[in-house]
Design an enzyme around this catalytic site. Structure first.
Site, PDB file in Angstrom:
ATOM      1  N   HIS A 416       0.787  -1.240   0.229  1.00 58.54           N
ATOM      2  CA  HIS A 416       0.111  -0.171   0.073  1.00 58.54           C
ATOM      3  C   HIS A 416       1.027   1.106  -0.022  1.00 58.54           C
ATOM      4  O   HIS A 416       0.769   2.356  -0.767  1.00 58.54           O
ATOM      5  CB  HIS A 416      -0.857  -0.012   1.132  1.00 58.54           C
ATOM      6  CG  HIS A 416      -1.792   1.244   1.436  1.00 58.54           C
ATOM      7  ND1 HIS A 416      -1.281   2.394   2.090  1.00 58.54           N
ATOM      8  CD2 HIS A 416      -3.066   1.838   0.659  1.00 58.54           C
ATOM      9  CE1 HIS A 416      -2.363   3.211   1.932  1.00 58.54           C
ATOM     10  NE2 HIS A 416      -3.221   3.071   1.127  1.00 58.54           N
ATOM     11  N   CYS A 746      35.417   2.885 -23.190  1.00 55.76           N
ATOM     12  CA  CYS A 746      34.352   2.640 -22.245  1.00 55.76           C
ATOM     13  C   CYS A 746      35.121   3.226 -20.758  1.00 55.76           C
ATOM     14  O   CYS A 746      34.432   2.836 -19.806  1.00 55.76           O
ATOM     15  CB  CYS A 746      33.947   1.244 -22.131  1.00 55.76           C
ATOM     16  SG  CYS A 746      35.408  -0.124 -21.906  1.00 55.76           S
TER      17      CYS A 746
END
Length: 784
Positions: A416, A746
């Protein structure tokens, strides 16, 4: 059956105004999807007409309307008083005889069909509920394991009254619904005996990023209310839709939840909560086959409704069948569909971490912490406070709307608190375990949900940035801009950025985050000491064997990255831990040498070929082979780090082929990390072996300039833009261009220095791979 009652199997979505979204959807699935394998428990529903007549005949409609028109919902005490008074009016007003008779008749029809040995759930279904732009779910009451007509009538009465819960009244006002325009239908549905098995919630998209190529499933033992309430930390699974459609193995991720509690039938009727044996908690609550069957059901439902769905499911412990007990539109991320801007939060400074849990919302919130034990203390919450509590339920919603962030001890990503936080657009951290004990009442805290799957509560008010990017204004890039991503938790989020794939996925990051145990210790598991087993046993308990744990977890990390960016290439660098880093894994010290400079020692290709590590390397190859060949994620390329000699390079290629990763087979590309001067100097010969290079500028700079990059004493000399380093990079780039082979970079350099990225562009490099937080900035710099 009558104006008061409709059987579920006679309903469809065209009956929404009569029986509400929840009941209409149940009927729609029974009538339209049963032949496609969707099992939905049967039953009946009271109609909106029955509810309206109940209010009108008793005069309640006038009394309630007058009461609510004068109510200020921001006055919490007035809201509580009005809600309580209206509910008492409803409960004290008997049903009209025709309605009571209709309910009794419908129940007796169920008895004739099912026999006497069954119980029902009595659920609310509001006529404005579960519409695409409303999330009324949980606003009204649900009652489980209801037995006999007297209890059914009683609980139906309570469901009617629950239309006037404080939270429901507040929700309608906040979302622009007129109270007089919303009516209630009670659904009476056969119970699935998930108290003897498991249940949960699933979404047909990732609830955090909106990535729509996965089904996200939560599961825990017993009745599903425990997950919805946030009372347990459930198991979580991500299933890849394209693989599922091709009937391939499709589970991308398995996260084992704590599952400390379960809700079961009480002997006297109703339900009760019990502790779960810790050994049972260490097992997944459903099998891989059940995960994939649930995902197939979810995809079928999503296809039928034509939109992302929020679905509750239950497994019957007697028959073993999987049932769908609710399905409604997903109401948060689906609203963002078509949004062409990205809002990204980042923490500028990090202080003392007070506690951590599952992050919800990818934002940062901060303020004064209010540690609240129960709903009676809601008046302590002021606008902008951080709500800290054990768990929330719909009664908490009036004060949740005031919070800058929410922190709970219990709950998973579909509880919830998580659902409401997403709807409100605020960050939440759920499942912290002990947040209410660790966080001091009235202290200033920062709630960070922008750092991955784990959210952190920091002591004090940390600085943070918010970057908003308009994707419609992004110019075409002059080269391929890829990303360095080593954390699978962020993959679905990062794929939203403009990109051409992943240029560097570090396998050691996955091993460290998702496995945590030295591979040799797993291969020699029974020979480890008690201290090792105390740490490792709970981690591997849910898997067939310690070896299976390593291979599956590694495959999960790789496949998550590959699926998130598919069909773009994802370049996975095989493990490049140094010996001191491997030693830090559980059980690692006994298998690692002590080296004075691990940067230059037992790492990369040399390690893979060594007899002491070759069996570990085989597990890495097995995980990659499974992802590419079985799951079909052939966008995965492999990259070999720290290849010192030509002979080493060829030997690794041969070893990979022996382990089932044959270069060129099924499109497999094997590229080399070009990070040593020898790689650049002998670039042409290395390209006879490999399918291309990805430059590692960090090690290339270190080894070209003779620097220890970990030394702070000479740190100012470390610069990838040094002419000697550039010479090495240029040699590698030109060799690849001449041979028509892949060439990218990279290393950290282009992320830190946009001018280096411009120089690389001028040299003709094919791609630069950047840290995600620099992608937009560098992209724009390169297009100026």
């Amino acid at each position: 059956m009558s104006a008061y009652i409709r059987k579920l199997d006679h309903l469809s979505m065209t009956d929404l105004e009569q029986v509400g979204g929840k009941n209409a959807s149940l009927g729609e699935m029974i009538s339209k999807l049963s032949n496609l394998g969707i099992k939905v428990p049967g039953g009946f529903a009271t109609t909106a007409f029955a509810f309206k007549e109940f209010l009108k005949n008793s005069g309640l409609n006038v009394k309630i309307s007058k009461k609510l028109k004068s109510l200020d919902i921001n006055d919490i005490e007035a809201l509580k008083s009005a809600g309580s008074e209206i509910r008492s009016w409803v409960l004290n007003t008997p049903f009209q005889p025709a309605l009571q008779s209709a309910i009794e008749e419908a129940y007796h029809a169920m008895q004739e069909e099912l026999g006497s040995d069954f119980t029902v759930a009595v659920r609310s279904s509001a006529t404005a509920e579960d519409l695409p732009d409303a999330s009324f779910a949980g606003q009204q009451e649900t009652f489980l394991n209801v037995n006999g007509i007297d209890q059914i009538l009683n609980k139906t009465h309570e469901v009617f009254a629950s239309l006037y819960n404080d939270r429901a009244i507040s929700y309608r006002v906040h979302h622009g619904f007129e109270h007089d325009d919303v009516y209630l239908s009670a659904g009476i549905q056969m119970m699935v005996r998930s108290d003897l098995a498991a249940s949960g919630v699933m979404f047909t998209m990732d609830t955090e990023s909106g990535f729509d190529q996965v089904v996200f499933i939560t599961s825990s033992y017993g009745l599903g209310e425990m997950i919805v309430q946030g009372a347990v930390n459930p198991d979580e699974f991500y299933v890849y839709k394209p693989a599922l459609s091709e009937k391939r193995p499709a589970i991308l991720r398995r996260n084992l939840g704590g599952k400390a509690l379960e809700m079961t039938y009480a002997k006297s009727g109703g339900v009760e909560t019990k502790n779960i044996d810790p050994i049972r908690s260490q097992q997944f609550s459903i099998t891989d086959d059940e995960v994939e069957r649930l995902a197939n059901m979810a995809m079928t439902i999503e296809t039928h409704y034509g939109r992302p769905m929020d679905i509750e499911w239950a497994k019957d412990g007697l028959s073993g069948h999987l049932f769908i007990v609710q399905a409604r539109p997903e109401t948060v991320k689906s609203r963002e569909h078509g949004v062409q801007s990205i809002e990204r939060y980042s923490i500028k400074q990090k202080g003392q971490i007070i506690c951590e849990g599952r992050s919800i919302g990818q934002k940062v919130g901060q303020g004064q912490a209010k540690v609240i034990d129960n709903i009676e203390q809601m008046d302590q919450i002021q606008a902008g406070d951080v709500l800290v509590t054990d768990m929330t339920d719909p009664d908490w919603e009036p004060i949740m709307k005031k919070a800058a962030a929410i922190v709970t001890n219990r709950g998973g990503r579909t509880c919830h608190a998580a659902i409401i936080a997403r709807e409100l657009g605020i960050p939440a951290i759920v499942g912290c375990g002990d947040a209410t004990r660790r966080i001091n009442h009235n202290s200033e805290v920062t709630v960070s949900c922008c750092e991955g799957d784990t959210g952190f509560v920091y002591n004090g008010l940390m600085g943070y940035d918010v970057q908003v990017t308009d994707l419609n204004k992004m110019p075409d890039a002059p080269l391929k801009i890829m990303m360095n991503v080593g954390n699978p938790d962020r993959a679905f989020d990062f794929q939203n950025l403009p990109n051409f794939g992943i240029g560097l996925a570090r396998l050691e990051f996955i091993i460290n985050r998702m496995i945590g145990i030295h591979p040799n210790a797993l291969l020699n598991y029974d020979g480890q000491n008690d201290d090792f087993h105390r740490l490792a046993d709970p981690m591997v308990a849910a898997y067939r064997s310690p070896r299976d744990y390593f291979v599956k977890r590694l495959a999960e990390g790789i496949s998550t990255l590959a699926a998130a960016f598919s069909p773009k290439p994802v370049i996975v660098r095989l493990s490049d831990f140094k010996s001191n880093e491997y030693a830090n894994l559980i059980g690692g010290e006994q298998y690692e040498p002590h080296e004075e400079n691990p940067m230059l020692g037992f790492r990369g290709a040399s390690r893979y070929l060594d007899a002491s590590f070759v069996d570990c390397f085989e597990m890495e190859c097995e995980a990659l082979k499974f992802v590419r060949n079985e799951m079909g994620l052939t966008n995965v390329w492999t990259m070999i780090p720290f290849v010192r000699t030509l002979e080493e390079g060829q030997a690794v290629i041969d070893l990979m082929a022996k382990f089932g990763l044959k270069q060129g087979e099924n499109g497999l590309k094997i590229i080399m990390m070009c990070e040593l001067p020898s790689n650049a100097l002998l670039a042409d010969q290395f390209l006879d072996i490999f399918d291309g290079f990805s430059i590692g500028s960090n090690d290339m700079t270190q080894l070209t300039l003779g620097l220890d990059r970990d030394s702070s004493i000479i740190a100012e000399l470390f610069d990838e833009r040094n002419p000697a380093v550039k010479k090495m990079l240029s040699m590698a780039i030109q060799a690849c261009k001449k041979r028509g082979k892949y060439i990218g970079i990279c290393g950290q350099g282009p992320s830190d220095h946009p001018d280096l990225a411009i120089w690389l562009l001028e040299q003709g490099i094919e791609s630069v791979s950047l840290n995600p937080d620099t992608v937009i900035k560098t992209w724009l710099k390169l297009t100026q």
